[in-house]
Design a protein around this motif. Structure first.
Motif, short mmCIF file in Angstrom:
data_model
loop_
_atom_site.label_atom_id
_atom_site.label_comp_id
_atom_site.label_asym_id
_atom_site.label_seq_id
_atom_site.Cartn_x
_atom_site.Cartn_y
_atom_site.Cartn_z
N THR A 43 43.87 48.67 55.27
CA THR A 43 44.00 47.89 56.51
C THR A 43 44.16 46.39 56.26
OG1 THR A 43 41.61 47.66 56.75
CG2 THR A 43 42.64 49.58 57.79
N VAL A 44 44.10 45.98 55.00
CA VAL A 44 44.25 44.57 54.67
C VAL A 44 45.18 44.40 53.46
CG1 VAL A 44 41.99 43.85 55.54
CG2 VAL A 44 42.22 44.55 53.17
N THR A 45 45.79 43.23 53.39
CA THR A 45 46.61 42.86 52.24
C THR A 45 45.82 41.82 51.46
OG1 THR A 45 48.64 43.20 53.49
CG2 THR A 45 48.80 41.87 51.52
N GLU A 46 45.62 42.08 50.19
CA GLU A 46 44.90 41.12 49.34
C GLU A 46 45.92 40.28 48.58
OE1 GLU A 46 42.15 43.15 46.79
OE2 GLU A 46 40.77 43.54 48.43
N THR A 47 45.72 38.97 48.64
CA THR A 47 46.59 38.05 47.92
C THR A 47 45.74 37.29 46.92
OG1 THR A 47 47.88 37.79 49.95
CG2 THR A 47 48.28 36.20 48.21
N VAL A 48 46.17 37.32 45.66
CA VAL A 48 45.44 36.64 44.60
C VAL A 48 46.18 35.34 44.28
CG1 VAL A 48 44.61 36.79 42.22
CG2 VAL A 48 44.66 38.83 43.66
N LYS A 49 45.46 34.22 44.36
CA LYS A 49 46.04 32.92 44.06
C LYS A 49 45.20 32.24 42.99
CE LYS A 49 47.88 32.09 48.68
NZ LYS A 49 47.85 31.20 49.84
N LYS A 50 45.88 31.52 42.12
CA LYS A 50 45.18 30.74 41.10
C LYS A 50 45.24 29.28 41.51
CE LYS A 50 45.93 33.95 37.37
NZ LYS A 50 46.31 34.14 35.99
N GLN A 61 40.25 23.21 35.37
CA GLN A 61 39.91 24.63 35.24
C GLN A 61 40.65 25.43 36.32
OE1 GLN A 61 35.67 25.05 35.41
NE2 GLN A 61 35.38 24.36 33.30
N VAL A 62 41.02 26.66 35.93
CA VAL A 62 41.74 27.54 36.85
C VAL A 62 40.74 28.48 37.52
CG1 VAL A 62 43.52 29.32 37.04
CG2 VAL A 62 43.83 27.42 35.46
N LYS A 63 40.84 28.55 38.82
CA LYS A 63 39.95 29.41 39.60
C LYS A 63 40.82 30.41 40.37
CE LYS A 63 37.33 28.58 43.68
NZ LYS A 63 36.58 27.63 44.50
N THR A 64 40.44 31.68 40.35
CA THR A 64 41.17 32.72 41.06
C THR A 64 40.54 32.92 42.43
OG1 THR A 64 41.67 33.81 38.97
CG2 THR A 64 41.96 35.10 40.96
N VAL A 65 41.39 32.85 43.48
CA VAL A 65 40.93 33.02 44.85
C VAL A 65 41.65 34.22 45.45
CG1 VAL A 65 40.78 31.95 47.13
CG2 VAL A 65 40.53 30.55 45.08
N VAL A 66 40.88 35.14 46.02
CA VAL A 66 41.45 36.31 46.67
C VAL A 66 41.30 36.14 48.18
CG1 VAL A 66 41.31 38.82 46.91
CG2 VAL A 66 40.83 37.78 44.70
N THR A 67 42.43 36.20 48.87
CA THR A 67 42.40 36.11 50.33
C THR A 67 42.86 37.45 50.91
OG1 THR A 67 44.64 35.21 50.43
CG2 THR A 67 42.85 33.64 50.38
N THR A 68 42.29 37.81 52.03
CA THR A 68 42.69 39.05 52.68
C THR A 68 43.23 38.73 54.06
OG1 THR A 68 40.47 39.42 53.57
CG2 THR A 68 40.97 40.44 51.46
N ALA A 69 44.26 39.51 54.44
CA ALA A 69 44.85 39.36 55.77
C ALA A 69 45.04 40.75 56.35
CB ALA A 69 46.19 38.64 55.67
N PRO A 70 44.72 40.94 57.62
CA PRO A 70 44.89 42.26 58.21
C PRO A 70 46.36 42.66 58.28
CG PRO A 70 44.29 40.67 59.89
CD PRO A 70 44.23 39.97 58.58
N LYS A 71 46.61 43.96 58.13
CA LYS A 71 47.97 44.47 58.26
C LYS A 71 47.94 45.72 59.13
CE LYS A 71 48.10 47.36 54.11
NZ LYS A 71 48.78 47.60 52.86
#
Length: 163
Positions: A43-50, A61-71
């Protein structure tokens, strides 16, 4: 494979409508919460951003951020429908780009009613393919009947010519 629940349920409580006794009024809805396995939520789309820190002690420093959006997903049906306040807010913020993932109370009830009256009574027929075969047979019968009629007409014409 995707969630741990063995059964998903949705229950509607209806009470008689005082203004129209033939039409029930929806008074309450309850549903089971889907227990999604990690990373399997449909039910969600996960997007991984650095992201790189630009300042401070973590600069560079590089940090990984995961955002979710409903689909859009069938499984949203097993969630609670929009409240009247959420419906009003959705109408005010009518964003055409954003997908509508929650149904209104009325839409939600209509979907449940359709599943109950149309899908469930014929579920085994659809699963086994018999419902599809019946539809095909009806279409095929008309085709074969016409062909047989043509053959019979030709035979009658031939017999009349022989006389």
């Amino acid at each position: 494979e995707f969630f741990t629940n063995t059964t998903l349920t949705k229950t509607y409580e209806v009470s008689p409508d005082l203004l129209d006794e033939k039409a029930p009024a929806l008074s309450h809805t309850s549903c089971s919460e889907i227990e999604w396995k990690t990373g399997k939520d449909l039910t969600v789309t996960e997007t991984v951003k650095k992201q790189k820190a630009k300042s401070g002690k973590n600069k560079g420093q590089v940090k990984t951020v995961v955002t979710t959006a409903p689909k859009p997903s069938f499984f949203h049906y097993f969630g609670m429908p929009m409240t009247e306040e959420e419906e009003a807010e959705a109408e005010e913020n009518d964003d055409e780009d954003a997908p509508q993932v929650k149904l209104s109370m009325e839409e939600d009830y209509d979907v449940g009613h359709s599943i109950r009256t149309s899908l469930i009574p014929e579920a085994v027929l659809w699963y086994t393919g018999e419902a599809i075969e019946e539809e095909d047979d009806e279409d095929d019968e008309g085709l074969y009947d016409d062909a047989e009629d043509d053959d019979e007409d030709e035979e009658e014409e031939e017999s009349e010519e022989d006389k």
